[in-house]
Design a protein around this motif. Structure first.
Motif, PDB file in Angstrom:
ATOM      1  N   ARG A 183      -2.843   1.686   5.854  1.00 27.25           N
ATOM      2  CA  ARG A 183      -2.793   0.304   6.320  1.00 27.25           C
ATOM      3  C   ARG A 183      -1.586  -0.526   4.911  1.00 27.25           C
ATOM      4  NH1 ARG A 183      -7.851   0.904   7.197  1.00 27.25           N
ATOM      5  NH2 ARG A 183      -8.615   0.199   5.206  1.00 27.25           N
ATOM      6  N   SER A 184      -1.880   0.627   3.578  1.00 23.07           N
ATOM      7  CA  SER A 184      -0.600  -0.150   2.854  1.00 23.07           C
ATOM      8  C   SER A 184       0.795   0.291   3.305  1.00 23.07           C
ATOM      9  CB  SER A 184      -1.303   0.547   1.965  1.00 23.07           C
ATOM     10  OG  SER A 184      -0.948   1.919   1.635  1.00 23.07           O
ATOM     11  N   ALA A 185       0.924   1.356   4.808  1.00 25.43           N
ATOM     12  CA  ALA A 185       2.124   2.003   4.357  1.00 25.43           C
ATOM     13  C   ALA A 185       2.646   0.590   5.773  1.00 25.43           C
ATOM     14  CB  ALA A 185       2.388   2.953   5.126  1.00 25.43           C
ATOM     15  N   GLY A 186       1.846   0.176   6.515  1.00 26.61           N
ATOM     16  CA  GLY A 186       2.432  -0.745   7.015  1.00 26.61           C
ATOM     17  C   GLY A 186       2.955  -0.637   8.957  1.00 26.61           C
ATOM     18  N   PRO A 187       3.025   0.340   9.065  1.00 30.70           N
ATOM     19  CA  PRO A 187       2.339   0.979  10.536  1.00 30.70           C
ATOM     20  C   PRO A 187       1.931  -0.245  12.007  1.00 30.70           C
ATOM     21  CG  PRO A 187       0.747   2.200   9.791  1.00 30.70           C
ATOM     22  CD  PRO A 187       1.179   1.534   8.671  1.00 30.70           C
ATOM     23  N   VAL A 188       2.110   0.068  12.511  1.00 33.95           N
ATOM     24  CA  VAL A 188       1.521  -0.766  14.149  1.00 33.95           C
ATOM     25  C   VAL A 188       0.286   0.259  13.436  1.00 33.95           C
ATOM     26  CG1 VAL A 188       1.291  -1.591  16.339  1.00 33.95           C
ATOM     27  CG2 VAL A 188       3.617  -1.699  14.946  1.00 33.95           C
TER      28      VAL A 188
END
Length: 352
Positions: free
Chosen positions: A291-296
């Motif tokens: 989640r911290s990497a920000g994918p969909v």
């Protein structure tokens, strides 16, 4: 100061090794004496850094099976550690912590990493090992604030700290996001579940000439070829094999979407690298690090939902550009210098 990273095998193809060599080179370039120790030599070594400024060691030529072989290897490791100026000993996995922590000279400060998520740890032997061995270390290091909090609360760790994985480099340019290519990167092994990515690609409605390129190698390669055949996309799934680390930037620049369908992950470098190149990604929501990497995000294991998000990005360059710009902005926090600053802050915290 000296920093010693120890891995089971330091030169195999894998995320732990990639991160270890990136950190080792970065800390060495800042003037620290850095050593990377593999408890045994990889049968298929992979080179992560072209011109290492750190020292590399392999304790055994192969896995030290049996009590006598393990004893000889442990004595070699102890002699090596005693020859290094005392500093910080970073043990990269629970199995390494269990073996190496008792061999450290007393003057070393001990740091145990965990590259997975709390949810993965509690589903296997890792959590019991972390509960047993990590509380006695100077610091226990996890990849996201969420995972550090969970280990602190549920494993009763008083020494939890958060340090994310770093990007080895920062690209000057970004992908134009106009090439009809979905990219998957990683070992072709069961845990990475590339079969799900192939199925999602087949169900996404991606029209020709869109292709799925898989970069990496492993024991699942032929099974995945057969799976692509059954899904009717064998002519559009390209198995690229391993690509040298120095050439991976070009792969991201030629991609328009990255897909990650792993069973479990900590903080996947592939998502950070994609974001740094302005490439949006779709991933199963399996950890705080993901989640911290920000994918969909997609619910874990939901292949149809993954296919729908993949199809949405394939069908809209404007949406790819929007999400790619957001991903690059988020990736800034994982630039190597920022992460190295946090490592040095942790060293200072331990010393206090």
């Amino acid at each position: 100061m000296s920093v010693v990273f120890s891995c089971l095998d330091a030169d195999t193809l894998g995320g732990v090794q990639h991160v270890t060599h990136t950190l080792a080179q970065g800390l060495a370039e800042r003037g620290h004496e850095v050593h990377v120790v593999g408890l045994h030599r990889s049968s298929r070594p992979f080179r992560y850094v072209e011109s290492p400024r750190y020292h590399r060691h392999a304790i055994s030529r192969s896995r030290a099976d049996g009590r006598l072989a393990r004893g000889r290897a442990d004595r070699r490791l102890r002699r090596l550690l005693e020859s290094i100026e005392p500093g910080y000993a970073v043990m990269t996995t629970p199995s390494v912590v269990a073996r190496v922590s008792g061999l450290l000279p007393e003057a070393f400060r001990s740091i145990g990493q965990y590259h997975g998520s709390y949810d993965h740890a509690r589903g296997c032997w890792h959590l019991a090992s972390i509960r047993r061995h990590y509380p006695a270390l100077h610091q226990a290091v996890f990849l996201s604030e969420h995972d550090a909090w969970q280990f602190s609360e549920h494993a009763l760790l008083p020494n939890a700290w958060t340090l994310p994985n770093p990007l080895a480099s920062w690209p000057d340019g970004v992908s134009a996001l106009d090439m009809p290519r979905v990219l998957g990167v990683g070992r072709l092994e069961g845990v990475k579940r590339f079969d799900r990515l192939i199925t999602a690609f087949a169900r996404s409605g991606a029209p020709r000439p869109w292709q799925l390129h898989l970069i990496g190698d492993g024991s699942e390669r032929e099974r995945l070829r057969a799976h692509a055949e059954r899904e009717g996309v064998a002519d559009r799934v390209v198995f690229r094999g391993p690509v040298p680390a120095a050439r991976m930037s070009q792969e991201y620049l030629r991609a328009s979407v990255v897909g990650l369908t792993s069973e479990h992950e900590g903080l996947p470098v592939v998502l950070l690298e994609a974001g740094a190149h302005g490439v949006p990604s779709v991933a199963f929501d399996v950890s705080g690090g993901v989640r911290s990497a920000g994918p969909v995000p997609v619910p874990p294991g939901d292949v149809d939902a993954f296919a729908a998000e993949l199809g949405r990005l394939v069908g809209s360059r404007a949406e790819r550009l929007r999400l790619g710009a957001e991903a690059r902005a988020r990736a800034e926090a994982f630039r190597l210098d920022h992460v190295l600053d946090r490592w040095e802050s942790m060293f200072a915290h331990i010393d206090r």
